[in-house]
Write a protein that holds these residues in place. Structure first.
Motif, PDB file in Angstrom:
ATOM      1  N   LYS A   1       0.845  -1.205   0.000  1.00 32.70           N
ATOM      2  CA  LYS A   1       0.000   0.000   0.000  1.00 32.70           C
ATOM      3  C   LYS A   1       0.876   1.250   0.000  1.00 32.70           C
ATOM      4  CE  LYS A   1      -1.720   1.562   4.110  1.00 32.70           C
ATOM      5  NZ  LYS A   1      -1.397   2.973   4.442  1.00 32.70           N
ATOM      6  N   ASN A   2       1.870   1.265   0.885  1.00 30.69           N
ATOM      7  CA  ASN A   2       2.636   2.496   1.063  1.00 30.69           C
ATOM      8  C   ASN A   2       3.644   2.748  -0.058  1.00 30.69           C
ATOM      9  OD1 ASN A   2       1.110   3.014   3.272  1.00 30.69           O
ATOM     10  ND2 ASN A   2       2.681   2.492   4.788  1.00 30.69           N
TER      11      ASN A   2
ATOM     12  N   ARG B   1       0.972  14.570  13.277  1.00 31.74           N
ATOM     13  CA  ARG B   1       1.403  14.401  11.891  1.00 31.74           C
ATOM     14  C   ARG B   1       1.581  15.685  11.082  1.00 31.74           C
ATOM     15  NH1 ARG B   1      -0.915   8.929   9.457  1.00 31.74           N
ATOM     16  NH2 ARG B   1       1.117   9.051   8.446  1.00 31.74           N
ATOM     17  N   PRO B   2       2.552  16.502  11.443  1.00 30.39           N
ATOM     18  CA  PRO B   2       2.825  17.725  10.687  1.00 30.39           C
ATOM     19  C   PRO B   2       3.445  17.414   9.316  1.00 30.39           C
ATOM     20  CG  PRO B   2       4.529  17.357  12.327  1.00 30.39           C
ATOM     21  CD  PRO B   2       3.507  16.274  12.543  1.00 30.39           C
ATOM     22  N   ILE B   3       3.477  18.433   8.423  1.00 29.23           N
ATOM     23  CA  ILE B   3       4.159  18.254   7.126  1.00 29.23           C
ATOM     24  C   ILE B   3       5.231  19.339   6.920  1.00 29.23           C
ATOM     25  CG2 ILE B   3       2.295  17.005   5.965  1.00 29.23           C
ATOM     26  CD1 ILE B   3       1.656  19.716   4.523  1.00 29.23           C
ATOM     27  N   ASP B   4       5.719  19.887   8.045  1.00 33.99           N
ATOM     28  CA  ASP B   4       6.718  20.966   7.937  1.00 33.99           C
ATOM     29  C   ASP B   4       7.961  20.552   7.146  1.00 33.99           C
ATOM     30  OD1 ASP B   4       6.914  19.266  10.309  1.00 33.99           O
ATOM     31  OD2 ASP B   4       8.705  20.406  10.809  1.00 33.99           O
ATOM     32  N   LEU B   5       8.382  19.278   7.284  1.00 34.41           N
ATOM     33  CA  LEU B   5       9.595  18.856   6.563  1.00 34.41           C
ATOM     34  C   LEU B   5       9.345  18.789   5.056  1.00 34.41           C
ATOM     35  CD1 LEU B   5      10.725  16.030   9.042  1.00 34.41           C
ATOM     36  CD2 LEU B   5      11.817  18.265   8.752  1.00 34.41           C
TER      37      LEU B   5
ATOM     38  N   PHE C   1      11.687  13.123  14.964  1.00 37.62           N
ATOM     39  CA  PHE C   1      11.383  11.689  15.054  1.00 37.62           C
ATOM     40  C   PHE C   1      12.030  10.912  13.916  1.00 37.62           C
ATOM     41  CE2 PHE C   1       7.952  14.183  16.906  1.00 37.62           C
ATOM     42  CZ  PHE C   1       8.067  13.762  18.230  1.00 37.62           C
TER      43      PHE C   1
ATOM     44  N   THR D   1      11.381  11.614   7.153  1.00 39.81           N
ATOM     45  CA  THR D   1       9.973  11.506   6.802  1.00 39.81           C
ATOM     46  C   THR D   1       9.827  10.738   5.496  1.00 39.81           C
ATOM     47  OG1 THR D   1       8.082  12.779   5.971  1.00 39.81           O
ATOM     48  CG2 THR D   1      10.193  13.935   6.024  1.00 39.81           C
ATOM     49  N   VAL D   2       8.985   9.715   5.522  1.00 34.94           N
ATOM     50  CA  VAL D   2       8.852   8.828   4.355  1.00 34.94           C
ATOM     51  C   VAL D   2       8.182   9.582   3.198  1.00 34.94           C
ATOM     52  CG1 VAL D   2       7.839   6.680   3.504  1.00 34.94           C
ATOM     53  CG2 VAL D   2       8.757   6.791   5.832  1.00 34.94           C
ATOM     54  N   LEU D   3       6.991  10.104   3.452  1.00 29.97           N
ATOM     55  CA  LEU D   3       6.284  10.784   2.361  1.00 29.97           C
ATOM     56  C   LEU D   3       6.931  12.131   2.038  1.00 29.97           C
ATOM     57  CD1 LEU D   3       2.540   9.934   3.115  1.00 29.97           C
ATOM     58  CD2 LEU D   3       4.036   8.939   1.383  1.00 29.97           C
TER      59      LEU D   3
ATOM     60  N   ASP E   1       4.605   0.599  12.210  1.00 26.66           N
ATOM     61  CA  ASP E   1       3.369   0.009  11.679  1.00 26.66           C
ATOM     62  C   ASP E   1       3.141  -1.428  12.153  1.00 26.66           C
ATOM     63  OD1 ASP E   1       2.808   2.360  10.367  1.00 26.66           O
ATOM     64  OD2 ASP E   1       3.551   1.692   8.423  1.00 26.66           O
TER      65      ASP E   1
ATOM     66  N   VAL F   1       8.632   6.731  16.699  1.00 26.08           N
ATOM     67  CA  VAL F   1       8.239   7.379  15.442  1.00 26.08           C
ATOM     68  C   VAL F   1       6.956   8.190  15.634  1.00 26.08           C
ATOM     69  CG1 VAL F   1       7.688   7.046  13.002  1.00 26.08           C
ATOM     70  CG2 VAL F   1       9.393   5.575  14.110  1.00 26.08           C
TER      71      VAL F   1
ATOM     72  N   ARG G   1      -3.468  -0.013  11.930  1.00 28.65           N
ATOM     73  CA  ARG G   1      -2.625  -1.069  12.519  1.00 28.65           C
ATOM     74  C   ARG G   1      -3.131  -1.490  13.894  1.00 28.65           C
ATOM     75  NH1 ARG G   1      -0.868  -2.222   7.561  1.00 28.65           N
ATOM     76  NH2 ARG G   1      -0.034  -0.348   6.585  1.00 28.65           N
TER      77      ARG G   1
HETATM   78  N1  EPU Z   1       7.155  14.348  10.829  1.00 25.47           N
HETATM   79  C1  EPU Z   1       7.435  15.660  11.127  1.00 25.47           C
HETATM   80  N2  EPU Z   1       7.358  16.580  10.106  1.00 25.47           N
HETATM   81  C2  EPU Z   1       7.027  16.231   8.827  1.00 25.47           C
HETATM   82  C3  EPU Z   1       6.747  14.883   8.539  1.00 25.47           C
HETATM   83  C4  EPU Z   1       6.819  13.956   9.574  1.00 25.47           C
HETATM   84  O1  EPU Z   1       7.753  16.012  12.249  1.00 25.47           O
HETATM   85  O2  EPU Z   1       6.981  17.106   7.953  1.00 25.47           O
HETATM   86  C5  EPU Z   1       7.221  13.345  11.898  1.00 25.47           C
HETATM   87  C6  EPU Z   1       5.916  12.590  12.083  1.00 25.47           C
HETATM   88  O3  EPU Z   1       5.015  13.281  12.908  1.00 25.47           O
HETATM   89  C7  EPU Z   1       6.414  11.296  12.680  1.00 25.47           C
HETATM   90  C8  EPU Z   1       7.738  11.048  11.936  1.00 25.47           C
HETATM   91  O4  EPU Z   1       8.141  12.351  11.498  1.00 25.47           O
HETATM   92  O5  EPU Z   1       6.668  11.467  14.041  1.00 25.47           O
HETATM   93  C9  EPU Z   1       7.673  10.103  10.766  1.00 25.47           C
HETATM   94  O6  EPU Z   1       6.591  10.452   9.908  1.00 25.47           O
HETATM   95  P1  EPU Z   1       6.624  10.174   8.339  1.00 25.47           P
HETATM   96  O7  EPU Z   1       6.519  11.467   7.616  1.00 25.47           O
HETATM   97  O8  EPU Z   1       7.762   9.289   7.986  1.00 25.47           O
HETATM   98  O9  EPU Z   1       5.241   9.398   8.114  1.00 25.47           O
HETATM   99  P2  EPU Z   1       4.413   9.407   6.772  1.00 25.47           P
HETATM  100  O10 EPU Z   1       5.350   9.482   5.632  1.00 25.47           O
HETATM  101  O11 EPU Z   1       3.323  10.389   6.863  1.00 25.47           O
HETATM  102  C10 EPU Z   1       4.462   6.829   6.332  1.00 25.47           C
HETATM  103  C11 EPU Z   1       3.455   5.729   6.244  1.00 25.47           C
HETATM  104  C12 EPU Z   1       2.913   5.417   7.634  1.00 25.47           C
HETATM  105  C13 EPU Z   1       4.081   5.027   8.535  1.00 25.47           C
HETATM  106  C14 EPU Z   1       5.120   6.145   8.544  1.00 25.47           C
HETATM  107  C15 EPU Z   1       6.355   5.805   9.332  1.00 25.47           C
HETATM  108  C16 EPU Z   1       2.487   6.001   4.062  1.00 25.47           C
HETATM  109  C17 EPU Z   1       1.301   6.294   3.232  1.00 25.47           C
HETATM  110  N3  EPU Z   1       2.362   6.102   5.366  1.00 25.47           N
HETATM  111  O12 EPU Z   1       3.751   7.975   6.827  1.00 25.47           O
HETATM  112  O13 EPU Z   1       2.056   4.297   7.476  1.00 25.47           O
HETATM  113  O14 EPU Z   1       3.628   4.773   9.837  1.00 25.47           O
HETATM  114  O15 EPU Z   1       5.528   6.453   7.193  1.00 25.47           O
HETATM  115  O16 EPU Z   1       6.962   4.663   8.852  1.00 25.47           O
HETATM  116  O17 EPU Z   1       3.521   5.630   3.530  1.00 25.47           O
HETATM  117  C18 EPU Z   1       0.210   2.918   7.911  1.00 25.47           C
HETATM  118  O18 EPU Z   1       0.427   2.357   6.823  1.00 25.47           O
HETATM  119  O19 EPU Z   1      -0.581   2.458   8.778  1.00 25.47           O
HETATM  120  C19 EPU Z   1       0.908   4.162   8.213  1.00 25.47           C
HETATM  121  C20 EPU Z   1       0.488   5.019   9.132  1.00 25.47           C
END
Ligand code: EPU
Length: 420
Positions: A22-23, A121-125, A162, A165-167, A307, A329, A373
């Motif tokens: 999915k991811n 879940r911020p998107i600042d990065l 943390f 950031t994946v996305l 996850d 995380v 999850r």
């Molecule tokens: N974070 C920030 N700033 C940002 C982005 C993230 O501080 O701009 C923090 C988050 O709050 C968190 C950490 O960094 O504490 C990691 O977040 P990340 O951005 O990596 O998460 P994501 O990319 O939004 C993906 C998966 C999640 C998975 C996380 C961590 C997808 C669609 N989602 O989310 O999957 O938990 O990486 O591995 O790829 C799931 O499938 O159930 C799920 C939640």
């Protein structure tokens, strides 16, 4: 709304095949917005999140068609660059259209995703990375409004409190693919899904090197063409069935599970006494005795995945002693704790840490799914508890597990879907 009715007991035995990730699928489908011409993504699981992404891409002017496990995507109309709140609200991963829209259409308006059951879940990065490439980004009416004449390659650091950031890494990588010059992402996320996206981008004609490591180098190109790509197997679905086998003292072969993507999980399962072997086309997990407790800290890849934290907690609830689970995380990702307590678990939460004292048995109860999850963890608990468990709000599970009840039935588990 559906619920699951689960009769506990019984060991899980047999073979189960996991689907495509999915991811991986979500950002890869979004990356198709960068292409001239048709793309075909294969191995895409049949999940609610995928259907939301298909609807979003259609709103953004793409023709999207499902053909078995493949999804065909071709952009015909680039006029609308607005990802609206009603879709982003349903699925946070919608935010990964931001990078492709900005790079290809020079502008994007994407609703700011809110928090969810696993944290703020911020998107600042993401935004910092895109700004480093020269994007002008404002917030207006709850939307991120971004524009750039042409993005320019730059050095971008994506480490946060943390980890990476994946996305966010996906967004910057996709934007940089069409930027002028070279982008270097330092502290990039190393998840296999990031490497999978890079493979797809490279098949489209991009020049991405180092994905899967903390340093990714992207040489921008003028244009990208549609491509065919098969997504990697879902490592979280794999891990869920592996943990299910161990907690039920079962013997399950998880076909398509990749040892190279599962090292931290395999290591932990072995540490608690399960036997894990590669077996033709997958991983076999067996256990025949009461399991040992363990200390687990979730971390970015290649560490133990957040996850799978909830599912492993279910297992440790039945281990012989005290375990400590620390969530590094998403420190608030513990919604499953209160539900597991309803089933007789002994868990004490202290900040981002849960102390789990193993009990002899869990007892079936009505419980509520809160996120994807956490819901999977409750299904596992139901499968090994005494008596009947009902898990309400299973739409959370349908976001990320395709036909989980059918797959458990194949292994001898008794999970029935019913209308709530
Ligand atoms: N974070 C920030 N700033 C940002 C982005 C993230 O501080 O701009 C923090 C988050 O709050 C968190 C950490 O960094 O504490 C990691 O977040 P990340 O951005 O990596 O998460 P994501 O990319 O939004 C993906 C998966 C999640 C998975 C996380 C961590 C997808 C669609 N989602 O989310 O999957 O938990 O990486 O591995 O790829 C799931 O499938 O159930 C799920 C939640």
């Amino acid at each position: 709304m559906d619920k699951f009715i689960i009769q506990g007991g019984g060991r899980l035995k047999g073979e189960v095949t996991v689907g495509g990730s999915k991811n991986s699928s979500l950002p890869i489908m979004a990356a198709s917005l960068l292409a001239e011409g048709p793309s075909r993504i294969k191995g895409v699981p049949g999940l609610a999140d995928i259907r939301h992404t298909m609807a979003l891409l259609e709103e953004l002017g793409a023709e999207v068609r499902r053909d078995g496990d493949a999804v065909d995507i071709e952009v015909h109309d680039e006029a609308d660059s607005h990802a609206r709140y009603d879709l982003v609200r349903k699925m946070r991963a919608s935010v990964c259209v931001l990078g492709p829209l900005l790079a290809k259409r020079k502008k994007a308006r994407v609703a700011m995703p809110g928090g969810c059951a696993i944290g703020s879940r911020p998107i600042d990065l993401h935004l910092r990375g895109l700004r480093a490439l020269g994007a002008d980004i404002q917030l207006s009416g709850g939307d991120v409004v971004a524009s750039a004449k042409r993005l320019r390659g730059a050095s971008v650091f994506l480490g946060g409190p943390f980890g990476s950031t994946v996305l966010g890494t996906a967004n910057v990588m996709m934007a940089a693919a069409l930027a002028e010059g070279t982008t270097v992402i330092e502290s990039a996320a190393c998840e296999p899904e990031v490497a999978d996206l890079a493979d797809y981008l490279n098949a489209m004609g991009a020049r991405v090197n180092g994905a899967g490591t903390p340093r990714v180098v992207i040489d921008g190109v003028e244009s990208l063409r549609g491509a065919e790509h098969t997504v990697i197997p879902d490592r979280i679905e794999s891990g869920t069935f592996m943990v299910a086998s161990a907690v039920s003292n079962g013997e399950v072969t998880v076909k398509n599970a990749r040892m190279d993507h599962m090292m931290a999980v395999v290591d932990k399962l072995r540490q608690i006494g399960a036997i894990v072997e590669t077996s033709n086309g997958g991983l076999e997990v067996a256990s025949a005795r009461r399991l040992e407790p363990a200390d687990v800290t979730t971390q970015p890849y290649p560490g133990f995945p957040t996850d799978l934290q909830a599912q492993l907690m279910t297992l440790l609830c039945l281990a012989d002693g005290n375990s400590v689970i620390t969530e590094k995380v998403f420190p608030d990702r513990f919604m499953h704790v209160a539900e597991l307590l309803r089933m007789g678990a002994n868990i004490r939460k202290e900040g981002p840490t849960a102390i789990v004292t193993g009990v002899r048995k869990l007892v079936g109860a009505p419980v509520m799914a809160s996120d994807l999850r956490a819901s999977a963890a409750l299904v596992l608990a139901g499968l090994v508890a005494d008596g009947q468990t009902t898990v309400q709000r299973v739409y959370h599970i349908d976001r990320g597990y395709e036909s989980i009840e059918r797959k458990f039935a194949q292994l001898g588990g008794d999970v029935r879907r019913a209308a709530e």
